[in-house]
Design a protein around this motif. Structure first.
Motif, mmCIF file in Angstrom:
data_model
loop_
_atom_site.group_PDB
_atom_site.id
_atom_site.type_symbol
_atom_site.label_atom_id
_atom_site.label_comp_id
_atom_site.label_asym_id
_atom_site.label_seq_id
_atom_site.Cartn_x
_atom_site.Cartn_y
_atom_site.Cartn_z
ATOM 1 N N ILE A 74 0.864 -1.172 0.000
ATOM 2 C CA ILE A 74 0.000 0.000 0.000
ATOM 3 C C ILE A 74 0.904 1.226 0.000
ATOM 4 N N PRO A 75 1.094 1.848 -1.158
ATOM 5 C CA PRO A 75 1.929 3.049 -1.177
ATOM 6 C C PRO A 75 1.181 4.213 -0.547
ATOM 7 N N TYR A 76 1.912 5.136 0.021
ATOM 8 C CA TYR A 76 1.279 6.286 0.660
ATOM 9 C C TYR A 76 2.200 7.481 0.548
ATOM 10 N N LYS A 77 1.633 8.633 0.754
ATOM 11 C CA LYS A 77 2.406 9.860 0.820
ATOM 12 C C LYS A 77 2.624 10.176 2.291
ATOM 13 N N ALA A 78 3.730 10.811 2.595
ATOM 14 C CA ALA A 78 4.095 11.052 3.989
ATOM 15 C C ALA A 78 3.049 11.890 4.718
ATOM 16 N N LEU A 79 2.360 12.764 4.022
ATOM 17 C CA LEU A 79 1.364 13.605 4.672
ATOM 18 C C LEU A 79 0.132 12.823 5.112
ATOM 19 N N SER A 80 -0.084 11.635 4.571
ATOM 20 C CA SER A 80 -1.262 10.859 4.946
ATOM 21 C C SER A 80 -1.034 10.013 6.200
ATOM 22 N N LEU A 81 0.185 10.008 6.734
ATOM 23 C CA LEU A 81 0.479 9.286 7.972
ATOM 24 C C LEU A 81 0.455 10.245 9.154
ATOM 25 N N LYS A 82 -0.142 9.814 10.236
ATOM 26 C CA LYS A 82 -0.169 10.586 11.465
ATOM 27 C C LYS A 82 0.166 9.652 12.626
ATOM 28 N N ARG A 83 0.666 10.211 13.681
ATOM 29 C CA ARG A 83 0.921 9.435 14.879
ATOM 30 C C ARG A 83 -0.136 9.799 15.901
ATOM 31 N N LYS A 84 -0.745 8.799 16.484
ATOM 32 C CA LYS A 84 -1.778 9.025 17.484
ATOM 33 C C LYS A 84 -1.464 8.123 18.669
ATOM 34 N N GLY A 85 -0.779 8.675 19.662
ATOM 35 C CA GLY A 85 -0.379 7.895 20.827
ATOM 36 C C GLY A 85 0.592 6.798 20.439
#
Length: 164
Positions: free
Chosen positions: A120-131
């Motif tokens: 699953i390719p993704y762009k860095a802006l679509s990743l977030k850290r939540k806890g």
């Protein structure tokens, strides 16, 4: 691998790959998303082949931009992946086809003994850290080593204990 930034000739940018193992409860969702990615890849493969082998006009090799334009508006038909993932797949396909110098690549099968590995390719802006989780496409994925997420910079946002 270090590379020169064209705007600042004296600075180097470094790309770092972070590999994390996710918890098994996410496998079902990730496999379904990988199936949708395979469908987008196969559609790009088919459209690119049809454009390259046209008989009424001279064949054209579609670029990643052309494939993204063909896929515009299709994210509403996919339940797991969004427009940024679809664009990443189209660009990745165009790069692989150009490197192979072929009008058509192998199909990506989602099932059976010869199935393709899920990606699953993704762009860095679509990743977030939540806890202690990584959030992608509205879904939180728990990871085995959440302490490795401390200080990781994704898409210009430094997530060092910020809870995002």
């Amino acid at each position: 691998m270090p590379s020169q930034d064209p705007t600042h000739p004296h600075t180097l940018t470094v790309t770092r790959t972070l590999r994390l193992k996710v918890r098994p409860e996410s496998y079902v969702w990730l496999n379904a998303a990988a199936r949708e990615v395979n469908q987008v890849f196969n559609y790009c493969n088919e459209m690119s082949f049809k454009a390259a082998t046209r008989t009424d006009q001279e064949g054209k090799w579609l670029s990643g931009f052309d494939l993204c334009a063909l896929m515009a508006g299709t994210s509403k038909y996919f339940g797991k992946i969004g427009a940024d993932t679809i664009q990443s797949v189209c660009i990745h396909y165009a790069q692989k086809r150009k490197a192979a110098k072929r009008p058509k690549l192998r199909w990506r099968s989602s099932g059976g003994p010869r199935r393709a590995l899920g990606w699953i390719p993704y762009k860095a802006l679509s990743l977030k850290r939540k806890g202690k989780c990584v959030r992608f496409a509205g879904k939180c994925f728990r990871v085995f080593e959440p302490d490795r997420l401390e200080g990781v910079k994704w898409g210009g946002v430094l997530c060092a204990g910020c809870g995002r």
